[in-house]
Motif scaffolding. Structure first.
Motif: not given
Length: 214
Positions: A56-64, A93-100, A188-194
């Protein structure tokens, strides 16, 4: 004691019970709304309770992130604020790379991307000069499709896992400090928020940008 005081007392008692493990996670799962919402943080149908809360946290961050970049032009995605900056496109793209990376680490037990993965994601992972040279000229759908594909695999794999897996300590990473799988996916979640904050900052400095709320 008035109603407001009672409500506050009950809230504090519930919070303490949750943090100390007194309230079973199954009782939290009962609070899952019938209709999913990015503004509901908590257990989700199809996942174990702790994993669902993480999702649910990952989804919210991605939505934003999607809402922030979905209307940008190629020129805006490629805008370089100064010689040391990263573009918005490169940050997405960096978000995708980190999650990968965290996918291969937690789902496959690998400590690095393989050669094919590095070819696809290396510039996005490293950013800097490498990213400035190679990540450009694509429209927003290209970037969103790439990170959506990565996220789809994350969600599919997390459905196969349970809470003990999420809470398990990684012996390879825990030589000096204790790291568990939950921390990795929280990162991964906080990285996306950052990086959402960086993207908002860059959006506010695009040529012709008007002051925004970010």
């Amino acid at each position: 004691m008035n109603t407001r005081s009672l409500n506050r007392r009950n809230f504090l008692k519930t919070g303490i019970a949750i943090t100390t493990g007194v309230v079973p996670l199954t009782s939290l799962q009962a609070e899952t709304p019938a209709k999913s919402s990015v503004y509901f943080i908590g257990p989700m149908e199809g996942y174990s309770p702790q994993i669902g809360t993480l999702v649910s946290m990952l989804n919210y961050n991605r939505h934003t992130i999607v809402q922030m970049v979905k209307s940008l032009t190629v020129a805006e995605l490629d805008y370089l604020h100064d010689k040391n900056a990263n573009t918005i496109g490169a940050l997405v793209m960096h978000l995708g790379a980190t999650e990968k990376f965290y996918q291969v680490n937690t789902f496959e037990g690998r400590q690095d991307l393989n050669d094919a993965e590095k070819k696809e994601w290396g510039a996005a992972m490293n950013l800097g000069e490498e990213g400035r040279k190679s990540i450009k000229g694509q429209d927003v759908n290209y970037y969103l499709d790439k990170i959506t594909e990565v996220r789809a695999k994350t969600l599919a794999e997390l459905k196969k896992k349970d809470d003990p897996w999420l809470l398990a300590v990684d012996p390879v990473w825990s030589k000096e400090e204790t790291f568990n799988t939950y921390w990795k996916w929280f990162h991964v979640c906080e990285h996306e928020a950052n990086h959402r904050g960086q993207i908002a900052w860059l959006k506010g400095r695009l040529p012709g940008a008007t002051p925004g709320k970010e």
